[in-house]
Enzyme design. Structure first.
Site, mmCIF file in Angstrom:
data_model
loop_
_atom_site.group_PDB
_atom_site.id
_atom_site.type_symbol
_atom_site.label_atom_id
_atom_site.label_comp_id
_atom_site.label_asym_id
_atom_site.label_seq_id
_atom_site.Cartn_x
_atom_site.Cartn_y
_atom_site.Cartn_z
ATOM 1 N N GLU A 49 0.828 -1.210 0.000
ATOM 2 C CA GLU A 49 0.000 0.000 0.000
ATOM 3 C C GLU A 49 0.865 1.264 0.000
ATOM 4 O O GLU A 49 0.560 2.251 0.668
ATOM 5 C CB GLU A 49 -0.982 -0.014 1.165
ATOM 6 C CG GLU A 49 -1.995 -1.163 1.076
ATOM 7 C CD GLU A 49 -3.113 -1.059 2.092
ATOM 8 O OE1 GLU A 49 -2.911 -0.427 3.149
ATOM 9 O OE2 GLU A 49 -4.194 -1.615 1.833
ATOM 10 N N GLU A 158 -6.135 -8.364 0.116
ATOM 11 C CA GLU A 158 -6.592 -8.399 1.503
ATOM 12 C C GLU A 158 -8.078 -8.086 1.548
ATOM 13 O O GLU A 158 -8.555 -7.195 0.848
ATOM 14 C CB GLU A 158 -5.876 -7.349 2.374
ATOM 15 C CG GLU A 158 -4.489 -7.695 2.832
ATOM 16 C CD GLU A 158 -3.946 -6.654 3.807
ATOM 17 O OE1 GLU A 158 -4.703 -5.731 4.196
ATOM 18 O OE2 GLU A 158 -2.772 -6.756 4.178
#
Length: 248
Positions: A49, A158
Site C-alpha cells: 500500500e 486483503e
C-alpha cells in the site's frame, strides 16, 4: 483463498517506500531467495500500500522493474499490492502501463494484488458485501481498460472483518461497520465466497487472532484494534464455518 498457509507463498518486500529501504530488503532477499525456491515462491510484491501512503508510482515502479530483473529467473510474477482506490483512480497507472512522465515505456507490471474492505469503508454489514464487490470491480475494470483483458494477473490482496473484541469503524456518511464474529461470518459467506465463486483468488485478513498486535490507523487518523481479525481464534479453532455456500 489464501490465509498465509499455502505451500506456494508470496514473498513480500514491504518497506520499499524509499530507495534505501528497498536496497536493504533486496540485499536480504539475495541471500536467501535462490533457485531452490522456484517451485515454492509464487510471486514477489514490492511495497505494501505504498501508493496509499503517498509514494509516487514513478518512484515505486523502477524498484519493481529492478526486482523483476534481479529475481525474474526465480520468481515469474513480480508486482505490487495496494488499496483498490489507487488502482481505480489512476494513481497506479504508470505501474500498469510502464510509462512514467512521458518516458519510453517498458513492460508494465503483470501481477497486482488489490486490497478492498467493506469494513474500512465504514459500511454497515447489510451493504458491506455490495461495497466490497463494487470496489474490486471498479479497480479491476480500470486495470483491464489500460492493460487489456487477461494480461495482468489480479488477486484480492486483503479483505476481512473483525470479530468479537474488535473496534467498530464509522464512515463520514454516518454508517458504521460493526465489529463482531457474526458480522465477520456474514461478510465471509456473502463477500469472500462470492469472489471465490467468480474465480478470483482472495487473501483473507487474517488467518489467526493476534492478541498482542499493535493498533492500526484508519483514514481519519483514529486507531483501530486489529487483534481480532482472524478467521481462527489464537488457539487455532475456527470462529465460523469456512465452507462456502453453493451459488446458483
Amino acid at each position: 483463498m489464501y490465509m498465509g498457509l499455502c505451500q506456494q507463498t508470496k514473498t513480500h518486500v514491504r518497506r520499499a517506500d524509499t530507495q534505501e529501504a528497498y536496497k536493504a530488503e533486496k540485499a536480504a532477499l539475495l541471500k536467501i531467495l535462490t533457485s531452490q525456491y522456484t517451485s515454492t515462491v509464487y510471486a514477489l510484491t514490492i511495497g505494501s500500500e505504498s501508493l496509499y501512503r503517498g509514494v509516487d508510482a514513478c518512484d515505486l515502479f523502477p524498484r519493481i522493474v529492478d526486482a523483476r530483473s534481479t529475481f525474474g529467473s526465480i520468481v515469474k510474477r513480480v508486482g505490487t499490492v495496494d488499496s483498490w482506490n489507487k488502482f481505480q483512480d489512476g494513481t497506479a497507472d504508470p505501474i500498469i502501463t510502464g510509462n512514467c512522465d512521458g518516458q519510453p515505456s517498458v513492460p508494465g507490471t503483470t501481477f497486482l494484488l488489490v486490497n478492498a474492505f467493506g469494513y474500512w469503508q465504514g459500511m454497515d454489514i447489510t451493504n458491506a458485501t455490495a461495497t466490497y464487490l463494487d470496489d474490486l470491480q471498479q479497480a479491476i475494470g480500470h486495470i483491464q481498460d489500460l492493460a487489456g483483458l487477461n494480461t495482468v494477473e489480479i488477486m484480492n490482496g486483503e479483505t476481512g472483518w473483525p470479530g468479537d473484541g474488535g473496534d467498530d469503524h464509522p464512515s463520514e456518511k454516518g454508517t458504521v461497520a460493526v465489529a463482531g464474529t457474526k458480522n465477520a461470518e456474514t461478510f465471509f459467506s456473502t463477500g469472500v465466497c462470492t469472489m471465490l465463486a467468480m474465480g478470483m483468488d482472495v487473501f483473507y485478513f487474517e488467518a489467526f487472532d493476534e492478541k498482542h498486535k499493535e493498533k492500526s490507523k484508519a483514514d481519519n487518523g483514529e486507531e483501530r484494534n486489529e487483534a481480532h481479525w482472524g478467521a481462527f481464534y489464537d488457539n487455532r479453532t475456527p470462529k465460523f464455518s469456512l465452507a462456502c455456500p453453493t451459488f446458483d
